[in-house]
Design an enzyme around this catalytic site. Structure first.
Site, short mmCIF file in Angstrom:
data_model
loop_
_atom_site.label_atom_id
_atom_site.label_comp_id
_atom_site.label_asym_id
_atom_site.label_seq_id
_atom_site.Cartn_x
_atom_site.Cartn_y
_atom_site.Cartn_z
N GLU A 46 -14.61 -15.29 42.23
CA GLU A 46 -15.81 -15.32 41.38
C GLU A 46 -17.00 -15.91 42.13
O GLU A 46 -17.38 -17.07 41.92
CB GLU A 46 -15.55 -16.09 40.08
CG GLU A 46 -14.63 -15.37 39.11
CD GLU A 46 -14.53 -16.05 37.75
OE1 GLU A 46 -15.01 -17.19 37.61
OE2 GLU A 46 -13.97 -15.42 36.83
N GLU A 75 -9.22 -10.16 36.05
CA GLU A 75 -9.07 -11.35 35.19
C GLU A 75 -9.81 -11.12 33.88
O GLU A 75 -10.96 -10.69 33.88
CB GLU A 75 -9.64 -12.59 35.89
CG GLU A 75 -9.47 -13.88 35.10
CD GLU A 75 -10.03 -15.08 35.86
OE1 GLU A 75 -9.80 -15.17 37.09
OE2 GLU A 75 -10.71 -15.92 35.25
#
Length: 355
Positions: free
Chosen positions: A186, A278
């Site tokens: 991320e 995710e």
């Protein structure tokens, strides 16, 4: 007697190439987490081909994944929580349950880099990743090797560490057909140009040893394709990484990410290959109330677009986003009828099995 690491890796690879994963019913020994024989060694069991044997080496075809025969494939599975915190949730019983009871196609092995992760013990975490890749491979599943960088948000901060790690992983597992490399979980606080530069540095490191695996590339603003920042998917669409067999990450949490994100994903998936590595049914913190209605809208979209997905997370963390009630690990049981699944865990298991 424990097998040497290299021999274990070879056995795991041979198990996958043999196209057979042999399983037993998840009875008392497996459910309790007690040690038990390798299912493949039990002569009284039934032979079942796993998803990696069924589909073979996957590749990017247009905006989706295709199998070795060129047919579109959508994978569904689970992500572990951080290996530094919840490694005890990954043992023979839990991995058997995920493969044979949950029927997951793919497992994301989430290795944090900071937060007491890889940087504290590179050799130890690399060895653990080798072991877990072998375990997932032996069960006939695909595996995502997740470089879970989060804070600091610029992936270039960890570039040297990433180059070392991915060279070691690809050198050992690059001849397998079931490996995905997720090279930046991320990214945040940096522009797409900086993230792209990191990807362009790390891809050749992997390609030295693995020339055909799919590499999954992090996107701006916590892998929201820029939707959680000032940009958006068009930044990536207009300036794609010049490499083959790559996909772009998108993460969402249904109770926090509304139609703006859903519509952004829909539009992006028509232009670039996306893998949702995710997501959660709750808030972006991985906690709070579940929004199953919004999650189902995402799942319907991903089914329509052929987007593969992995849910967060296969652990007994106290947050609502963890699959199991606290205290489940390491003893289990981990199956759907165990009574140990949280509401989100039971719901997502059903969605995986529907696939």
């Amino acid at each position: 007697m424990a097998l040497p690491p290299r021999r274990k890796r070879l056995l795991g690879l041979l198990a996958a190439l043999a196209a057979v994963a042999v399983i037993t019913p998840l009875g008392i020994g497996a459910a309790s987490g007690d040690d038990h024989d390798d299912p493949a060694a039990d002569p009284g069991t039934e032979a079942v081909a796993g998803p990696a044997a069924e589909h073979g080496q996957l590749s990017v075809c247009g905006t989706t994944l295709c199998d070795a025969s060129g047919n579109p494939v959508q994978l569904r599975g689970m992500s572990t929580h951080g290996l530094q915190w919840y490694s005890q949730c990954l043992n023979d019983a839990s991995l058997d349950a995920l493969a044979y009871d949950w029927e997951a196609d793919i497992v994301r092995l989430s290795m944090y880099i900071q937060e007491d992760g890889y940087e504290t013990d590179p050799a130890g975490f690399t060895a653990r990743m080798h072991e877990l890749i072998d375990e997932v491979t032996a069960r006939g599943q695909y595996v995502i090797v997740d470089w879970h960088m989060l804070d600091p948000g610029d992936p270039n901060y960890n570039l040297e560490r990433a180059e070392t790690f991915f060279a070691e992983i690809a050198r050992e597992h690059g001849d397998q057909d079931n490996i995905f490399y997720e090279v930046a979980n991320e990214p945040n606080g940096v522009a797409w140009s900086a993230i792209k530069s990191y990807h362009e540095s790390i891809i050749p490191v992997i390609r030295q040893y693995d020339d055909d695996a799919v590499i999954i590339l992090g996107t701006p603003d916590w892998s929201s394709l820029g939707l959680s920042g000032d940009g958006g998917p068009q930044d990536v669409i207009d300036d794609q990484v010049d490499a083959e067999n790559v996909m772009y990450t998108f993460h969402f949490y249904a109770a926090s990410h509304d139609d703006y994100y859903l519509d952004g994903l829909a539009g992006a998936a028509d232009e670039i290959p996306v893998f949702v590595t995710e997501f959660g049914t709750q808030e972006y913190t991985g906690d709070g109330p579940n929004d199953f209605a919004m999650t189902q809208r995402y799942l319907d979209l991903m089914a329509d677009k052929g987007i593969s997905w992995v849910n967060w997370n296969y652990s007994d963390d106290e947050r609502s986003g963890a699959a199991f009630e606290p205290g489940t690990c390491p003893g289990g049981p981990f199956t759907g009828d165990s009574g140990n699944l949280k509401e989100a865990g039971a719901w997502i298991r059903d969605r995986i099995r529907e696939g």
